[in-house]
Design an enzyme around this catalytic site. Structure first.
Site, PDB file in Angstrom:
ATOM      1  N   ASP A  31       0.848  -1.194   0.000  1.00  0.00           N
ATOM      2  CA  ASP A  31       0.000   0.000   0.000  1.00  0.00           C
ATOM      3  C   ASP A  31       0.888   1.251   0.000  1.00  0.00           C
ATOM      4  OD1 ASP A  31      -3.216   0.524   1.017  1.00  0.00           O
ATOM      5  OD2 ASP A  31      -1.801   2.213   1.066  1.00  0.00           O
ATOM      6  N   ILE A  32       0.493   2.235  -0.779  1.00  0.00           N
ATOM      7  CA  ILE A  32       1.305   3.449  -0.906  1.00  0.00           C
ATOM      8  C   ILE A  32       1.286   4.289   0.378  1.00  0.00           C
ATOM      9  CG2 ILE A  32      -0.429   5.064  -1.816  1.00  0.00           C
ATOM     10  CD1 ILE A  32       1.653   5.741  -4.042  1.00  0.00           C
ATOM     11  N   ASN A  87     -12.891  -3.329   2.164  1.00  0.00           N
ATOM     12  CA  ASN A  87     -13.876  -2.265   2.280  1.00  0.00           C
ATOM     13  C   ASN A  87     -14.787  -2.291   1.057  1.00  0.00           C
ATOM     14  OD1 ASN A  87     -12.804  -1.202   4.716  1.00  0.00           O
ATOM     15  ND2 ASN A  87     -11.197  -0.169   3.560  1.00  0.00           N
ATOM     16  N   GLU A  95     -12.352   3.336  -1.253  1.00  0.00           N
ATOM     17  CA  GLU A  95     -11.818   4.478  -2.010  1.00  0.00           C
ATOM     18  C   GLU A  95     -11.474   4.092  -3.444  1.00  0.00           C
ATOM     19  OE1 GLU A  95      -8.510   5.967   0.185  1.00  0.00           O
ATOM     20  OE2 GLU A  95      -9.747   6.576   1.894  1.00  0.00           O
ATOM     21  N   VAL A  96     -10.925   2.912  -3.636  1.00  0.00           N
ATOM     22  CA  VAL A  96     -10.552   2.468  -4.978  1.00  0.00           C
ATOM     23  C   VAL A  96     -11.510   1.352  -5.385  1.00  0.00           C
ATOM     24  CG1 VAL A  96      -8.750   1.444  -6.397  1.00  0.00           C
ATOM     25  CG2 VAL A  96      -8.133   3.091  -4.606  1.00  0.00           C
ATOM     26  N   HIS A 100     -10.101  -5.150  -3.554  1.00  0.00           N
ATOM     27  CA  HIS A 100      -8.766  -5.359  -2.984  1.00  0.00           C
ATOM     28  C   HIS A 100      -8.910  -5.760  -1.529  1.00  0.00           C
ATOM     29  CE1 HIS A 100      -9.865  -1.121  -2.569  1.00  0.00           C
ATOM     30  NE2 HIS A 100      -9.198  -1.119  -1.420  1.00  0.00           N
ATOM     31  N   MET A 101      -8.002  -6.592  -1.099  1.00  0.00           N
ATOM     32  CA  MET A 101      -7.962  -7.010   0.296  1.00  0.00           C
ATOM     33  C   MET A 101      -6.712  -6.421   0.935  1.00  0.00           C
ATOM     34  SD  MET A 101      -8.285 -10.855   1.800  1.00  0.00           S
ATOM     35  CE  MET A 101      -6.686 -11.484   1.297  1.00  0.00           C
ATOM     36  N   HIS A 102      -6.911  -5.651   1.997  1.00  0.00           N
ATOM     37  CA  HIS A 102      -5.787  -5.160   2.778  1.00  0.00           C
ATOM     38  C   HIS A 102      -5.271  -6.294   3.654  1.00  0.00           C
ATOM     39  CE1 HIS A 102      -6.695  -0.716   2.291  1.00  0.00           C
ATOM     40  NE2 HIS A 102      -7.875  -1.222   1.977  1.00  0.00           N
TER      41      HIS A 102
HETATM   42  P1  5GP Z   1      -9.814   1.405   0.289  1.00  0.00           P
HETATM   43  O1  5GP Z   1     -10.176   2.566   1.177  1.00  0.00           O
HETATM   44  O2  5GP Z   1     -10.398   1.549  -1.094  1.00  0.00           O
HETATM   45  O3  5GP Z   1     -10.093   0.070   0.908  1.00  0.00           O
HETATM   46  O4  5GP Z   1      -8.233   1.442   0.178  1.00  0.00           O
HETATM   47  C1  5GP Z   1      -7.529   1.896  -0.942  1.00  0.00           C
HETATM   48  C2  5GP Z   1      -6.045   1.793  -0.614  1.00  0.00           C
HETATM   49  O5  5GP Z   1      -5.314   1.944  -1.804  1.00  0.00           O
HETATM   50  C3  5GP Z   1      -5.554   2.869   0.373  1.00  0.00           C
HETATM   51  O6  5GP Z   1      -5.005   2.234   1.528  1.00  0.00           O
HETATM   52  C4  5GP Z   1      -4.508   3.628  -0.436  1.00  0.00           C
HETATM   53  O7  5GP Z   1      -3.400   4.017   0.345  1.00  0.00           O
HETATM   54  C5  5GP Z   1      -4.129   2.641  -1.532  1.00  0.00           C
HETATM   55  N1  5GP Z   1      -3.728   3.263  -2.774  1.00  0.00           N
HETATM   56  C6  5GP Z   1      -4.396   4.230  -3.449  1.00  0.00           C
HETATM   57  N2  5GP Z   1      -3.737   4.567  -4.574  1.00  0.00           N
HETATM   58  C7  5GP Z   1      -2.629   3.771  -4.612  1.00  0.00           C
HETATM   59  C8  5GP Z   1      -1.541   3.663  -5.551  1.00  0.00           C
HETATM   60  O8  5GP Z   1      -1.463   4.343  -6.564  1.00  0.00           O
HETATM   61  N3  5GP Z   1      -0.583   2.735  -5.256  1.00  0.00           N
HETATM   62  C9  5GP Z   1      -0.640   1.953  -4.132  1.00  0.00           C
HETATM   63  N4  5GP Z   1       0.363   1.085  -3.934  1.00  0.00           N
HETATM   64  N5  5GP Z   1      -1.644   2.047  -3.234  1.00  0.00           N
HETATM   65  C10 5GP Z   1      -2.625   2.938  -3.478  1.00  0.00           C
END
Ligand code: 5GP
Ligand code: ZN
Length: 117
Positions: A31-32, A87, A95-96, A100-102
């Site tokens: 994660d970035i 999420n 957000e994305v 995806h699974m964290h």
């Molecule tokens: P969400 O809130 O959708 O579950 O989490 C999205 C995750 O994607 C966030 O933790 C965010 O830091 C990560 N993320 C967003 N854009 C990028 C990117 O361009 N590269 C990487 N490696 N992670 C990203």
């Protein structure tokens, strides 16, 4: 592939990432903006916007994400436990919009998960 999707572009190599694993079904990368010493994301290669859009044909990729999480977490240094989070949608604060699974871990960094009101 959805051209406007950040994670499709990461899977395709158009946006750089710190990859930790990939195969024909899934892709895993750091994660970035990590919230813990170990924080990586696992995604299916195929574009699926959220768990709402998942279908039985996606089961192999989704199952592999779970099946590989422990091995990858251990390899990344989360040797004493970790948390997986997916999420979904507005209430889930997604957000994305590419499933995806964290995978989040590290030494004693996680708070209790659910705050009871
Ligand atoms: P969400 O809130 O959708 O579950 O989490 C999205 C995750 O994607 C966030 O933790 C965010 O830091 C990560 N993320 C967003 N854009 C990028 C990117 O361009 N590269 C990487 N490696 N992670 C990203
Ligand atoms: Zn996508």
């Amino acid at each position: 592939m959805a051209p406007d999707c950040i994670f499709c572009r990461i899977v395709g190599g158009g946006i750089p990432s710190r990859k930790i694993y990939d195969d024909e079904d899934i892709f895993a990368f750091h994660d970035i903006r990590p919230v813990a010493p170990v924080h990586f994301l696992m995604v299916p290669r195929v574009h699926i916007a959220s768990l709402y859009e998942c279908e039985p044909s996606h089961a192999a990729a989704l199952g592999k994400m779970l099946a590989m999480a422990g091995r990858l977490a251990r390899e990344q240094g989360a040797t004493d436990g970790f948390r997986t989070i997916i999420n979904t949608g507005r209430v889930g604060r997604q957000e994305v919009y590419h499933v995806h699974m964290h995978v989040i871990g590290g030494p004693d960094v996680l708070p209790g998960m659910i705050v009871r009101k």
